[in-house]
Motif scaffolding. Structure first.
Motif, PDB file in Angstrom:
ATOM      1  N   ASP A  52       0.850  -1.194   0.000  1.00  0.00           N
ATOM      2  CA  ASP A  52       0.000   0.000   0.000  1.00  0.00           C
ATOM      3  C   ASP A  52       0.881   1.237   0.000  1.00  0.00           C
ATOM      4  OD1 ASP A  52      -1.790   2.035   0.392  1.00  0.00           O
ATOM      5  OD2 ASP A  52      -2.800   1.120   2.111  1.00  0.00           O
ATOM      6  N   VAL A  53       0.766   2.035  -1.045  1.00  0.00           N
ATOM      7  CA  VAL A  53       1.633   3.204  -1.181  1.00  0.00           C
ATOM      8  C   VAL A  53       1.405   4.212  -0.061  1.00  0.00           C
ATOM      9  CG1 VAL A  53       0.069   4.587  -2.608  1.00  0.00           C
ATOM     10  CG2 VAL A  53       2.546   4.795  -2.918  1.00  0.00           C
ATOM     11  N   LYS A  54       0.254   4.135   0.609  1.00  0.00           N
ATOM     12  CA  LYS A  54      -0.028   5.078   1.698  1.00  0.00           C
ATOM     13  C   LYS A  54       0.651   4.662   3.005  1.00  0.00           C
ATOM     14  CE  LYS A  54      -4.513   4.668   1.252  1.00  0.00           C
ATOM     15  NZ  LYS A  54      -4.569   3.859   0.021  1.00  0.00           N
ATOM     16  N   GLN A  55       1.156   3.449   3.069  1.00  0.00           N
ATOM     17  CA  GLN A  55       1.856   2.961   4.254  1.00  0.00           C
ATOM     18  C   GLN A  55       3.344   3.300   4.186  1.00  0.00           C
ATOM     19  OE1 GLN A  55       0.475   1.320   6.933  1.00  0.00           O
ATOM     20  NE2 GLN A  55      -1.583   1.518   6.038  1.00  0.00           N
ATOM     21  N   LYS A  56       4.010   3.276   5.329  1.00  0.00           N
ATOM     22  CA  LYS A  56       5.450   3.502   5.362  1.00  0.00           C
ATOM     23  C   LYS A  56       6.197   2.303   4.788  1.00  0.00           C
ATOM     24  CE  LYS A  56       5.733   6.575   9.389  1.00  0.00           C
ATOM     25  NZ  LYS A  56       6.346   6.764  10.729  1.00  0.00           N
ATOM     26  N   VAL A  57       7.360   2.552   4.208  1.00  0.00           N
ATOM     27  CA  VAL A  57       8.211   1.466   3.727  1.00  0.00           C
ATOM     28  C   VAL A  57       8.846   0.745   4.907  1.00  0.00           C
ATOM     29  CG1 VAL A  57      10.217   0.881   2.322  1.00  0.00           C
ATOM     30  CG2 VAL A  57       8.653   2.670   1.574  1.00  0.00           C
ATOM     31  N   CYS A  58       9.183   1.496   5.936  1.00  0.00           N
ATOM     32  CA  CYS A  58       9.717   0.874   7.152  1.00  0.00           C
ATOM     33  C   CYS A  58       9.259   1.664   8.364  1.00  0.00           C
ATOM     34  CB  CYS A  58      11.246   0.769   7.114  1.00  0.00           C
ATOM     35  SG  CYS A  58      12.118   2.347   7.156  1.00  0.00           S
ATOM     36  N   GLU A  59       9.032   0.941   9.441  1.00  0.00           N
ATOM     37  CA  GLU A  59       8.646   1.541  10.723  1.00  0.00           C
ATOM     38  C   GLU A  59       9.896   1.553  11.586  1.00  0.00           C
ATOM     39  OE1 GLU A  59       5.910   3.516  12.869  1.00  0.00           O
ATOM     40  OE2 GLU A  59       5.223   2.340  11.140  1.00  0.00           O
ATOM     41  N   TRP A  60      10.618   2.676  11.577  1.00  0.00           N
ATOM     42  CA  TRP A  60      11.937   2.720  12.192  1.00  0.00           C
ATOM     43  C   TRP A  60      11.855   2.728  13.711  1.00  0.00           C
ATOM     44  CZ3 TRP A  60      16.871   1.910  11.457  1.00  0.00           C
ATOM     45  CH2 TRP A  60      17.787   2.408  12.386  1.00  0.00           C
ATOM     46  N   LYS A  61      12.684   1.915  14.332  1.00  0.00           N
ATOM     47  CA  LYS A  61      12.927   1.949  15.770  1.00  0.00           C
ATOM     48  C   LYS A  61      14.409   1.736  16.010  1.00  0.00           C
ATOM     49  CE  LYS A  61       8.503   0.512  17.828  1.00  0.00           C
ATOM     50  NZ  LYS A  61       8.354   1.746  18.627  1.00  0.00           N
ATOM     51  N   GLU A  62      14.930   2.366  17.035  1.00  0.00           N
ATOM     52  CA  GLU A  62      16.319   2.144  17.406  1.00  0.00           C
ATOM     53  C   GLU A  62      16.499   0.675  17.812  1.00  0.00           C
ATOM     54  OE1 GLU A  62      18.830   4.119  17.150  1.00  0.00           O
ATOM     55  OE2 GLU A  62      17.723   5.925  16.552  1.00  0.00           O
ATOM     56  N   PRO A  63      17.680   0.097  17.554  1.00  0.00           N
ATOM     57  CA  PRO A  63      17.879  -1.335  17.834  1.00  0.00           C
ATOM     58  C   PRO A  63      17.508  -1.763  19.245  1.00  0.00           C
ATOM     59  CG  PRO A  63      19.692  -0.489  16.519  1.00  0.00           C
ATOM     60  CD  PRO A  63      18.841   0.703  16.874  1.00  0.00           C
ATOM     61  N   ASP A  64      17.897  -0.987  20.251  1.00  0.00           N
ATOM     62  CA  ASP A  64      17.583  -1.365  21.628  1.00  0.00           C
ATOM     63  C   ASP A  64      16.073  -1.351  21.867  1.00  0.00           C
ATOM     64  OD1 ASP A  64      20.234  -1.671  22.134  1.00  0.00           O
ATOM     65  OD2 ASP A  64      20.493   0.260  23.145  1.00  0.00           O
ATOM     66  N   GLU A  65      15.410  -0.361  21.319  1.00  0.00           N
ATOM     67  CA  GLU A  65      13.959  -0.265  21.473  1.00  0.00           C
ATOM     68  C   GLU A  65      13.260  -1.411  20.756  1.00  0.00           C
ATOM     69  OE1 GLU A  65      10.360   2.975  20.593  1.00  0.00           O
ATOM     70  OE2 GLU A  65      12.416   3.346  19.896  1.00  0.00           O
ATOM     71  N   LEU A  66      13.780  -1.769  19.561  1.00  0.00           N
ATOM     72  CA  LEU A  66      13.185  -2.858  18.797  1.00  0.00           C
ATOM     73  C   LEU A  66      13.378  -4.193  19.521  1.00  0.00           C
ATOM     74  CD1 LEU A  66      11.730  -3.693  16.214  1.00  0.00           C
ATOM     75  CD2 LEU A  66      13.964  -3.941  15.119  1.00  0.00           C
ATOM     76  N   ALA A  67      14.552  -4.388  20.094  1.00  0.00           N
ATOM     77  CA  ALA A  67      14.816  -5.630  20.834  1.00  0.00           C
ATOM     78  C   ALA A  67      13.854  -5.786  21.998  1.00  0.00           C
ATOM     79  CB  ALA A  67      16.259  -5.640  21.328  1.00  0.00           C
ATOM     80  N   GLN A  68      13.561  -4.677  22.654  1.00  0.00           N
ATOM     81  CA  GLN A  68      12.611  -4.717  23.768  1.00  0.00           C
ATOM     82  C   GLN A  68      11.198  -4.978  23.252  1.00  0.00           C
ATOM     83  OE1 GLN A  68      12.665  -1.191  26.171  1.00  0.00           O
ATOM     84  NE2 GLN A  68      11.253  -1.994  27.687  1.00  0.00           N
ATOM     85  N   GLN A  69      10.839  -4.345  22.147  1.00  0.00           N
ATOM     86  CA  GLN A  69       9.505  -4.521  21.572  1.00  0.00           C
ATOM     87  C   GLN A  69       9.255  -5.968  21.167  1.00  0.00           C
ATOM     88  OE1 GLN A  69       7.047  -2.127  20.961  1.00  0.00           O
ATOM     89  NE2 GLN A  69       5.688  -3.717  20.130  1.00  0.00           N
ATOM     90  N   LEU A  70      10.268  -6.586  20.550  1.00  0.00           N
ATOM     91  CA  LEU A  70      10.115  -7.959  20.071  1.00  0.00           C
ATOM     92  C   LEU A  70      10.337  -8.993  21.171  1.00  0.00           C
ATOM     93  CD1 LEU A  70      11.978  -7.720  16.635  1.00  0.00           C
ATOM     94  CD2 LEU A  70       9.527  -7.628  17.066  1.00  0.00           C
ATOM     95  N   ASP A  71      10.891  -8.558  22.313  1.00  0.00           N
ATOM     96  CA  ASP A  71      11.184  -9.470  23.425  1.00  0.00           C
ATOM     97  C   ASP A  71      12.007 -10.648  22.906  1.00  0.00           C
ATOM     98  OD1 ASP A  71      11.329 -10.751  25.810  1.00  0.00           O
ATOM     99  OD2 ASP A  71       9.243 -11.426  25.832  1.00  0.00           O
ATOM    100  N   LEU A  72      13.270 -10.381  22.596  1.00  0.00           N
ATOM    101  CA  LEU A  72      14.132 -11.378  21.970  1.00  0.00           C
ATOM    102  C   LEU A  72      14.647 -12.436  22.936  1.00  0.00           C
ATOM    103  CD1 LEU A  72      16.246  -9.057  19.629  1.00  0.00           C
ATOM    104  CD2 LEU A  72      14.178 -10.357  19.087  1.00  0.00           C
ATOM    105  N   GLN A  73      14.411 -12.240  24.231  1.00  0.00           N
ATOM    106  CA  GLN A  73      14.940 -13.177  25.225  1.00  0.00           C
ATOM    107  C   GLN A  73      14.305 -14.555  25.079  1.00  0.00           C
ATOM    108  OE1 GLN A  73      14.516 -11.841  29.255  1.00  0.00           O
ATOM    109  NE2 GLN A  73      15.368 -13.709  30.153  1.00  0.00           N
ATOM    110  N   LEU A  74      15.125 -15.598  25.135  1.00  0.00           N
ATOM    111  CA  LEU A  74      14.636 -16.982  25.098  1.00  0.00           C
ATOM    112  C   LEU A  74      14.558 -17.527  26.508  1.00  0.00           C
ATOM    113  CD1 LEU A  74      16.737 -18.242  22.060  1.00  0.00           C
ATOM    114  CD2 LEU A  74      14.336 -17.545  22.078  1.00  0.00           C
ATOM    115  N   ARG A  75      13.493 -18.278  26.797  1.00  0.00           N
ATOM    116  CA  ARG A  75      13.251 -18.755  28.153  1.00  0.00           C
ATOM    117  C   ARG A  75      13.080 -20.269  28.167  1.00  0.00           C
ATOM    118  NH1 ARG A  75      10.314 -14.127  27.170  1.00  0.00           N
ATOM    119  NH2 ARG A  75      10.791 -12.359  28.526  1.00  0.00           N
ATOM    120  N   ASP A  76      13.078 -20.827  29.378  1.00  0.00           N
ATOM    121  CA  ASP A  76      12.856 -22.264  29.531  1.00  0.00           C
ATOM    122  C   ASP A  76      11.439 -22.648  29.147  1.00  0.00           C
ATOM    123  OD1 ASP A  76      15.432 -22.663  30.370  1.00  0.00           O
ATOM    124  OD2 ASP A  76      14.935 -22.524  32.508  1.00  0.00           O
ATOM    125  N   THR A  77      10.495 -21.792  29.466  1.00  0.00           N
ATOM    126  CA  THR A  77       9.088 -22.103  29.205  1.00  0.00           C
ATOM    127  C   THR A  77       8.605 -21.383  27.948  1.00  0.00           C
ATOM    128  OG1 THR A  77       8.423 -20.281  30.649  1.00  0.00           O
ATOM    129  CG2 THR A  77       8.573 -22.488  31.618  1.00  0.00           C
TER     130      THR A  77
END
Length: 406
Positions: A52-77
Motif C-alpha cells: 500500500d503506497v499510503k503505508q510507510k516502507v519501514c517503521e523505524w525503531k532504534e535497535p535497543d527499542e526494537l529488541a525490547q519490543q520484540l522481546d528477543l529473550q529466550l526462556r525455559d518455558t
C-alpha cells in the motif's frame, strides 16, 4: 516430563506444570488455529500494508527499542499462542516492506562485480562503462600463459549490481574459444532481459557460454529464493561433481528409475524446490506477462531519467544501460561550487544523510555507495510491477525534500 506454562485470565504466565511425555506433544487443533491466525496477520501486514503506497516502507525503531519490543529473550518455558501471534505481527510490522512501491533498493546485497569479482584478470575492464574489454582480456591471458599460469575460467557479468553493466558476451566468447577457457555468465540480475524482444540484445552471445546463472527472484520478482544454473554440458555434470552417493540417503535399489532422484546432484542436498516458484509464476502470467515486466521497467527508467534532467540538482553517473539509475543529488548549498577544495568531501555526506532521514521517516528506501574514485551516489533500481510514473515523481520530490537544507 516437559514444562507447559498456563496463562491466567489476566494474561500473566503462571508457574509451569509438567507434561506427560508418553502422550503427544503436539495439539493439532491449536496448531491449526495458530497457522490460520498467523496467515491472516501475514496477509494484512505483508500483502496489504506491505504493498500500500499510503503505508510507510519501514517503521523505524532504534535497535535497543526494537529488541525490547520484540522481546528477543529466550526462556525455559514457552509462550502462549496470543503472545506468539503478537510476535508474528511485530516482526511483520517492523520489517522493511520490500514489495512496497517506494522500495527502490534491489532485493539483494553485495558489491558491484564491475567486471572484476570472479574474473580472470581485473585489468580487462572498461572502467567508465563497467564492462570487460575483450581485447585487453586476450592480452592478459597471453601474458599470464607466458608467466607459466594456466587460465581456465572467465566470468562475465550481465547486469552488474551497481551500474547495471552488460559485458560484450559474443566478443568474450571468441577469446574463450581461442584459449579453450570455460565461459561463465553471471546473469543473476540481468538475465531476465531475455524475455523481452526489445531488450534481449543485451545478452547477445549468452548461448555460447558454458554456464549461466540467473535469479528470477530479482527482476521478475519471483518468491525469494529462486535461482537457476544453466549448463551447456549434457553429461550430468552436476551429479558428477556433487554426487555423494550416500547409501543412507540415495538408495540405488528402489522400485522406480533412480535417475528421477535429483537430490544427489544438487549443490545443497536439502534445498527447497526453487523451480516450483518460477514454474507457477510462468504458468500464471505466461511469457508475455514476463516480457511486460521487463519492458515496463525499462519504460520507467526512461521516464525517471527524463524527469531528472528537467530538475536542478540531479546529476547522473552515466546514462543507464539497464534499470539501474546511478546519480548524485547536489543540494542548493553545493551547486556551482564544484571547484571548491572541500566539494567532494561535502558531496560524499549528502546521500548518507538523506538515506538516514528517509529511513527514520519511513517514506522510501534507496541505496547509495561510492565506486572507485567517485564519492557516494544513489542507485535506484526501477523494476517493481507496482510502480507507476506517480511513484517516480514522488521519488524525485522526496529526494529534494529530504536534501534541500544540506
Amino acid at each position: 516430563m516437559s514444562h507447559v506454562s498456563p496463562v491466567s485470565s489476566d494474561g500473566q504466565i503462571m508457574e509451569p506444570t509438567l507434561r506427560d511425555l508418553s502422550e503427544p506433544l503436539i495439539d493439532h487443533e491449536e496448531g491449526q488455529l495458530f497457522l490460520n491466525e498467523a496467515f491472516k496477520i501475514i496477509v494484512e501486514e505483508v500483502f496489504c500494508k506491505g504493498t500500500d503506497v499510503k503505508q510507510k516502507v519501514c517503521e523505524w525503531k532504534e535497535p535497543d527499542e526494537l529488541a525490547q519490543q520484540l522481546d528477543l529473550q529466550l526462556r525455559d518455558t514457552g509462550e502462549p499462542q496470543g503472545r506468539l501471534l503478537q510476535r508474528v505481527r511485530d516482526v511483520a510490522k517492523y520489517s522493511i516492506k520490500t514489495s512496497h512501491p517506494h522500495f527502490f533498493n534491489q532485493q539483494f546485497g553485495g558489491v558491484d562485480y564491475h567486471s572484476l569479482a570472479g574474473r580472470f584478470l581485473t585489468e580487462a575492464l572498461n572502467t567508465n562503462l563497467g564492462r570487460m574489454i575483450p581485447e585487453d582480456l586476450d592480452e592478459k591471458i597471453e601474458l599470464s600463459k607466458s608467466l607459466g599460469a594456466v587460465p581456465f575460467f572467465v566470468s562475465c557479468t550481465s547486469g552488474t549490481t551497481v551500474q547495471g553493466a552488460f559485458d560484450p558476451l559474443d566478443s568474450i566468447a571468441d577469446v574463450c574459444n581461442k584459449h579453450d577457457l570455460w565461459m561463465h555468465v553471471d546473469a543473476a540480475w540481468g538475465g531476465s532481459v531475455l524475455f523481452s524482444k526489445q531488450h534481449k540484445h543485451l545478452m547477445k552471445g549468452a548461448d555460447r557460454a558454458n554456464s549461466v546463472a540467473w535469479n528470477p527472484h530479482k527482476m521478475l520478482v519471483a518468491g525469494l529464493q529462486c535461482s537457476v544454473l544453466l549448463l551447456k554440458d549434457t553429461t550430468n555434470l552436476l551429479k558428477q561433481c556433487h554426487s555423494a552417493k550416500a547409501s543412507y540417503l540415495f538408495q540405488q535399489d528402489k522400485f522406480y528409475d533412480v535417475n528421477l532422484d535429483i537430490g544427489d546432484k544438487s549443490v545443497q542436498c536439502s534445498r527447497k524446490v526453487d523451480c516450483l516458484k518460477l514454474w507457477l509464476m510462468w504458468k500464471a502470467v505466461g511469457s508475455t506477462g514476463l516480457e511486460e515486466r521487463v519492458d515496463k521497467a525499462f519504460l520507467h527508467v526512461r521516464y525517471l531519467v527524463e524527469q531528472m534532467k528537467k530538475r536542478d540538482g540531479f546529476l547522473l553517473l552515466r546514462e543507464p544501460e539497464f534499470v539501474n539509475v546511478c546519480f548524485w543529488f547536489i543540494p542548493p548549498s553545493l551547486r556551482g561550487r564544484e571547484g571548491n577544495a572541500d566539494y567532494q568531501n561535502r558531496l560524499a555526506k549528502v546521500a548518507p544523510i538523506i538515506k538516514e532521514r528517509m529511513m527514520k521517516q519511513g517514506t522510501m528506501m534507496v541505496g547509495y555507495q561510492p565506486l572507485g574514485n567517485k564519492v557516494n551516489f544513489f542507485r535506484v533500481t526501477v523494476f517493481s510491477p507496482l510502480i507507476s510514473h506517480k511513484d517516480l515523481d514522488f521519488f524525485l520530490d522526496e529526494i529534494e525534500r529530504l536534501g534541500k537544507d544540506l
